[in-house]
Design a protein around this motif. Structure first.
Motif, short mmCIF file in Angstrom:
data_model
loop_
_atom_site.label_atom_id
_atom_site.label_comp_id
_atom_site.label_asym_id
_atom_site.label_seq_id
_atom_site.Cartn_x
_atom_site.Cartn_y
_atom_site.Cartn_z
N VAL A 192 44.55 4.97 -8.79
CA VAL A 192 45.81 5.71 -8.60
C VAL A 192 46.46 5.36 -7.26
O VAL A 192 47.60 4.90 -7.24
N PRO A 193 45.77 5.55 -6.11
CA PRO A 193 46.46 5.19 -4.85
C PRO A 193 46.82 3.71 -4.76
O PRO A 193 47.88 3.36 -4.22
N VAL A 194 45.97 2.83 -5.29
CA VAL A 194 46.28 1.39 -5.24
C VAL A 194 47.54 1.11 -6.05
O VAL A 194 48.46 0.40 -5.60
N ARG A 195 47.64 1.72 -7.23
CA ARG A 195 48.82 1.46 -8.09
C ARG A 195 50.05 2.19 -7.55
O ARG A 195 51.18 1.71 -7.71
N GLU A 221 45.80 -7.14 1.98
CA GLU A 221 45.22 -6.29 3.04
C GLU A 221 46.18 -5.16 3.42
O GLU A 221 45.78 -4.01 3.60
N ALA A 222 47.48 -5.49 3.53
CA ALA A 222 48.46 -4.48 3.92
C ALA A 222 48.64 -3.45 2.80
O ALA A 222 48.84 -2.25 3.05
N LEU A 223 48.56 -3.91 1.56
CA LEU A 223 48.67 -2.98 0.42
C LEU A 223 47.53 -1.96 0.48
O LEU A 223 47.72 -0.78 0.16
N PHE A 224 46.35 -2.40 0.90
CA PHE A 224 45.21 -1.47 0.99
C PHE A 224 45.46 -0.41 2.08
O PHE A 224 45.06 0.74 1.92
N TYR A 283 39.61 -3.34 -3.18
CA TYR A 283 39.81 -2.13 -2.35
C TYR A 283 38.47 -1.40 -2.21
O TYR A 283 38.09 -0.97 -1.12
N THR A 284 37.74 -1.32 -3.31
CA THR A 284 36.45 -0.63 -3.27
C THR A 284 35.46 -1.37 -2.37
O THR A 284 34.78 -0.75 -1.54
N ILE A 285 35.39 -2.68 -2.52
CA ILE A 285 34.45 -3.44 -1.66
C ILE A 285 34.85 -3.27 -0.20
O ILE A 285 34.02 -3.06 0.68
N THR A 286 36.17 -3.34 0.05
CA THR A 286 36.64 -3.23 1.43
C THR A 286 36.34 -1.84 2.01
O THR A 286 35.94 -1.71 3.17
N GLU A 315 50.43 5.51 -15.00
CA GLU A 315 51.37 6.59 -15.32
C GLU A 315 51.21 7.73 -14.30
O GLU A 315 52.20 8.29 -13.82
N ALA A 316 49.95 8.03 -13.94
CA ALA A 316 49.72 9.07 -12.92
C ALA A 316 50.34 8.64 -11.60
O ALA A 316 50.97 9.45 -10.90
N ALA A 317 50.20 7.35 -11.26
CA ALA A 317 50.75 6.84 -10.00
C ALA A 317 52.27 7.03 -9.97
O ALA A 317 52.83 7.51 -8.97
N MET A 318 52.94 6.68 -11.08
CA MET A 318 54.41 6.81 -11.10
C MET A 318 54.82 8.27 -11.01
O MET A 318 55.78 8.61 -10.30
N LEU A 319 54.10 9.14 -11.69
CA LEU A 319 54.43 10.56 -11.63
C LEU A 319 54.20 11.11 -10.22
O LEU A 319 55.00 11.89 -9.70
#
Ligand code: CP
Length: 471
Positions: free
Chosen positions: A330-333, A20-23, A142-145, A61-65
């Motif tokens: 991307v935001p989740v990762r 939940e906190a990660l979201f 995350y999508t369902i939430t 990879e996009a998330a890390m960049l």
């Protein structure tokens, strides 16, 4: 507990409160994607994808960049020294000395666990065979939430290839833990939910399984249309089996629900494997199905890639969530990488953290002795069997049930003995049926487990009078 330097091998590596906190952190990331480039500056992510991937690899990879870090990658096992017979453990040690975090997709079940054991840096499982795909589950949840504000109390239908679909396995565990009221399984012939997944649902989460109608079940469309379901996660197979869990009964109208679709895992089924023959019968989620009463607000979900099971005509339908699931990767990762690298921290009160069920199973190391029966388990591969000792959680004594710590398949061995057999007397070196009273009498730390009587005898044990048990 801090999330820094931890690995995510299964969805159970994150507590409910951490998810939940990660979201919340993912919300923060998605609100200012281009402002996060200071978080992981100077850090390197190794991206090891030894099976095809578009979404998982490129979103990681996009998330890390986006976080200001850099990426090194290997996307073809044949171009790495694994092709020369190097073990996964050696590869992990080496890559762990080059990178600060490793993301790995591998066809062997339990491979990510081995990498995590040896890398010395956080490891994220991006899919290990048919076992788990925990970050896809984070995107799904995350999508369902985002769409429904909660998981608790929802009714979710998972449909199609439940046997090989690793996204299905991780999602099922998470839904059970997070309090989904019911999970409906609509499997295709030959690709039913595996026994070890059902076993974990009942054993670890107290799920109650209810067998539904048999092969003469009405069509998927008719069945879904007649049920009150919140989320439907469909894989491309014919429905002929329905199971429900757990026992919490909370009425939620299907109009608040979702359909989750996945494709048949052809790379694991092959052209002749279970499920392959029934391709023509696989349900298709299309405009006609979505016109059915009760599906007015149902979300259509799919981890992608799709083959034939999602009609293109529903792409513009506001209920279709699959491209949102992929984009939210991307935001989740980003949130996940930032946490595991210690660039962000979630403060979770200890008592809140106990929402996740902590099960303290005794671990049995079967060396020599029982081996995992799953031929795709990492512990059964020639290059890895040199150093991996089979290891199991003893999840039940009645019947004796071992769960492989790598792939989580279950075993039900028939024979047992005690390691403190002798007391100096060779005649006491006896083995017994695992169904006899000895299973409770022998201390877990003294337990020896055999695959067969031959093996017990080869190790110098003789049959006791409890080697057969009247049923
Ligand atoms: N959902 C998913 O794992 O997609 P890819 O195989 O493209 O990474």
């Amino acid at each position: 507990m801090s999330q820094a330097n931890r690995s995510l091998v299964t969805i159970d590596d994150l507590s409910n409160r951490e998810i939940e906190a990660l979201f919340c952190l993912a919300d923060e990331m998605s609100g200012s994607m281009s402002d996060q480039s200071g978080l992981c500056q100077g850090k390197i992510m190794a991206s090891l994808f030894f099976e095809p991937s578009t979404r998982t690899r490129l979103s990681f990879e996009a998330a890390m960049l986006r976080l200001g870090g850099q990426v090194i990658s290997a996307a073809d096992m044949g171009a790495t020294s694994l092709a020369k017979g190097e073990s996964i453990a050696d590869m992990a040690r080496v890559v762990g000395s080059y990178a600060d975090i490793i993301v790995i997709r591998h066809p062997w079940e339990g491979a990510a666990r081995v990498v995590a054991d040896y890398a010395g840096v956080p490891v994220i499982n991006a899919g290990d065979g048919s076992h788990e795909h925990p970050t896809q589950t984070l995107c799904d949840l995350y999508t369902i939430t985002k769409e429904r504000q909660t998981i608790r109390g929802l009714k979710i239908a998972l449909c199609g290839d439940l046997k090989y679909g690793r996204t299905i396995h991780s999602l099922t565990y998470a839904l059970a833990r997070l309090g989904a009221a019911r999970i409906y399984f609509f499997s295709g012939p030959g690709v039913e939910m595996p026994a070890h997944v059902l076993g974990k649902l009942t054993q670890d989460y107290g799920g109650k399984l209810i067998k539904g109608p048999g092969d003469d079940t009405q069509s998927l469309a008719e069945t879904l249309g007649g049920q009150s379901v919140d989320a439907i996660y469909v894989t491309p197979t014919d429905s002929h089996q329905l199971a429900l869990m757990p026992g919490v009964q909370i009425k939620v109208d299907i109009r608040d629900g979702a359909i989750y679709v996945t494709r048949l895992q052809k790379e694991r089924v092959g052209d002749t494997g279970p499920g392959a023959a029934s391709k023509k019968d696989y349900p298709v989620i299309d405009a006609r199905l979505l016109r059915r009463k009760g599906l007015e607000r149902t979300l259509v979900m799919h981890p992608l890639p799709r083959i034939d099971e999602l009609a293109y005509e529903i792409d513009a339908d506001p209920r279709s969530m699959y491209f949102e699931q992929a984009a939210r990767g991307v935001p989740v990762r980003m949130a996940l990488i930032a946490l595991l690298l210690g660039a962000k921290e979630l403060i979770i009160p200890q008592e809140e953290d106990s929402l996740v069920q902590k099960l303290d199973y005794h671990v049995y190391e079967g060396d020599p002795g029982v081996k995992c029966a799953n031929r795709l388990c990492v512990s059964n591969q020639e290059t890895e069997a040199r150093y991996i000792k089979p290891k199991f959680k003893i999840v039940s004594l009645d019947p004796l049930t071992l769960r492989c710590i790598y792939c989580e398949h279950e075993l039900h061995p028939q024979y047992i003995a005690s390691s403190d057999w002798h007391e100096g007397k060779l005649e006491n070196k006896k083995y017994h049926s695992a169904e006899s009273h000895w299973i409770r009498k022998i201390k877990p730390e003294n337990l020896i487990i055999f695959d067969s009587e031959n093996e017990a005898q080869a190790r110098g044990f003789k049959p006791s009078k409890y080697v057969t048990v009247d049923r």
